[in-house]
Scaffold this active site. Sequence first.
Site, mmCIF file in Angstrom:
data_model
loop_
_atom_site.group_PDB
_atom_site.id
_atom_site.type_symbol
_atom_site.label_atom_id
_atom_site.label_comp_id
_atom_site.label_asym_id
_atom_site.label_seq_id
_atom_site.Cartn_x
_atom_site.Cartn_y
_atom_site.Cartn_z
ATOM 1 N N GLU A 1 9.422 2.383 10.952
ATOM 2 C CA GLU A 1 10.499 3.368 10.774
ATOM 3 C C GLU A 1 9.823 4.712 10.572
ATOM 4 O O GLU A 1 9.208 4.959 9.537
ATOM 5 C CB GLU A 1 11.375 2.982 9.578
ATOM 6 C CG GLU A 1 12.711 3.708 9.555
ATOM 7 C CD GLU A 1 12.689 4.965 8.715
ATOM 8 O OE1 GLU A 1 12.511 6.059 9.302
ATOM 9 O OE2 GLU A 1 12.839 4.867 7.489
ATOM 10 N N LEU A 2 9.940 5.569 11.586
ATOM 11 C CA LEU A 2 9.097 6.760 11.644
ATOM 12 C C LEU A 2 9.932 8.035 11.540
ATOM 13 O O LEU A 2 10.975 8.055 10.916
ATOM 14 C CB LEU A 2 8.265 6.707 12.929
ATOM 15 C CG LEU A 2 7.481 5.391 13.130
ATOM 16 C CD1 LEU A 2 6.741 5.388 14.456
ATOM 17 C CD2 LEU A 2 6.536 5.129 11.974
ATOM 18 N N CYS B 1 13.558 11.154 6.737
ATOM 19 C CA CYS B 1 13.524 10.995 8.190
ATOM 20 C C CYS B 1 14.920 11.050 8.786
ATOM 21 O O CYS B 1 15.109 11.510 9.909
ATOM 22 C CB CYS B 1 12.872 9.665 8.556
ATOM 23 S SG CYS B 1 11.148 9.511 8.058
ATOM 24 N N GLY C 1 6.994 5.944 7.681
ATOM 25 C CA GLY C 1 6.146 7.122 7.555
ATOM 26 C C GLY C 1 6.224 7.991 8.794
ATOM 27 O O GLY C 1 7.182 7.916 9.574
ATOM 28 N N LYS D 1 0.877 -1.157 0.000
ATOM 29 C CA LYS D 1 0.000 0.000 0.000
ATOM 30 C C LYS D 1 0.925 1.220 0.000
ATOM 31 O O LYS D 1 1.549 1.551 1.012
ATOM 32 C CB LYS D 1 -0.913 0.008 1.231
ATOM 33 C CG LYS D 1 -2.059 1.042 1.162
ATOM 34 C CD LYS D 1 -1.571 2.443 1.391
ATOM 35 C CE LYS D 1 -2.704 3.452 1.290
ATOM 36 N NZ LYS D 1 -2.235 4.772 0.839
ATOM 37 N N HIS D 2 1.038 1.865 -1.137
ATOM 38 C CA HIS D 2 1.979 2.972 -1.265
ATOM 39 C C HIS D 2 1.287 4.302 -0.965
ATOM 40 O O HIS D 2 0.061 4.382 -0.876
ATOM 41 C CB HIS D 2 2.554 3.001 -2.680
ATOM 42 C CG HIS D 2 4.021 3.309 -2.729
ATOM 43 N ND1 HIS D 2 4.611 4.265 -1.916
ATOM 44 C CD2 HIS D 2 5.033 2.797 -3.486
ATOM 45 C CE1 HIS D 2 5.899 4.314 -2.164
ATOM 46 N NE2 HIS D 2 6.198 3.440 -3.111
ATOM 47 N N ALA D 3 2.091 5.351 -0.795
ATOM 48 C CA ALA D 3 1.556 6.696 -0.618
ATOM 49 C C ALA D 3 0.757 7.091 -1.855
ATOM 50 O O ALA D 3 1.170 6.819 -2.983
ATOM 51 C CB ALA D 3 2.692 7.684 -0.375
#
Length: 457
Positions: free
Chosen positions: A227-228, A261, A205, A153-155
């Site tokens: 991974e934020l 990030c 994200g 599920k991509h952006a």
Amino acid sequence: MPTAINPTTGQNIADYPLHTPEDVDRALTAAVTAQRTWRTTPLEERTQLLTRIAGTLRSGVDEYAALITDEMGKPIAEARGEILKSAKTLDYYAEHAASYLAFEEIESNATTSGVEFDPLGVVLAIMPWNYPFWQFFRFAAPALAAGNGAILKHANNVPGSALVIQKIMDEAGTPAGLFSTLIINASEVKGIIEDERIAAVTLTGSTEVGALVAAQAGSVLKKQVLELGGSDPFIVAADADLEAASTVAVSSRFNTTGQSCVNAKRFLVDESIADEFVRLFTEKAAALVVGDPRREETQIGPMARGNLRDALHEQVERTLESGATALIGGAIPDGPGYFYPPTILDHVKPGSAAFDEETFGPVASVTRVANIDEAVELANSSEYGLGATIFSRDVDAARATARRVDSGAVFINGQVASDPRLPFGGIKRSGYGRELSGYGIREFVNVKTIWIGPVSE
């Protein structure tokens, strides 16, 4: 209906239809069916798939890089590097998966005992726009090698990239159904996470979305790797090589137009050398080439979306109101597209927006500190903990300082970057779990204990 918008011009590229609930159901069923066979496929055949995917990426590098540039504005040279890095990571796992997944014997009271590593099943990958190929393939390479299936599920602002990834996987000979891209609304993700056909979830994200996904997956007891966000400190000690530190500072802050990030964001500089560091940093940042990201010489392209630029500028304004000074940049330029100039804010204090919040764009904040102890204290005062940098000629002292810094990685005299050989991930509100290296391939496996007792003659 997701729309791809070219951030260089602000013009629509294309609209993409959503997959229907029936499409989603078929994809999940197909993935489970394919993964049951894939998990028992010899490892050599699984790693051969990785090699073929890497070759497909390399053969189409210019096409795929142009797509990244058109959809999210990354300078073309960086976009090309993203594709090649993805291929390199696939090759890495093709070479090393066997050693990472080999039976690990452990001495016990058994004749033989140890652990083997079985795949979990089908993993839902929720991926961001800033590295539309790399973020997916750094997950997919170890996950597929370990015997898992995957749903992407991509952006929704990079739907073209999402569908081209499907094309790449198909062309490389991925078994039918083992991988699927789904173009769906964010509101549909919860139902997929909770679906019994999904075994685990990985997300790269924002911290806010990560907390939501963690709650949804946790409610059904499914493994997650998150991974934020990050607000990485860049510590410049009094004895640092300022020429090297300022050069790395520019690259660390402004690559991907500051939209990573793991970009350095908070520059904590010993006050005894701060004036000279700031002078060098500002000179080099001011020399960056801003413009059309399709041009090879461009180093700073547009930000990916207009709302992201507006939010960044609002953070800059609040930081200036709190007493900081803009040495360069700090204003939205006239003209089309979502451009924002390289910006350096000096005399930034804790409590101001650019210090306390993640600034996701080409804005650097400089905070002057009395000594290394204050630098560590301020570095750790953030709610994030993804990466950190220390520049010092005294490497032993820097290593001792690194042990005091709260982050998933510390790079001494170099730029924080992901490398397939090294684990990558954060602590605190930067997430948990690790990607890449042997640690990454073991995130989506069942660490199964095997105990074998003696057999009577």
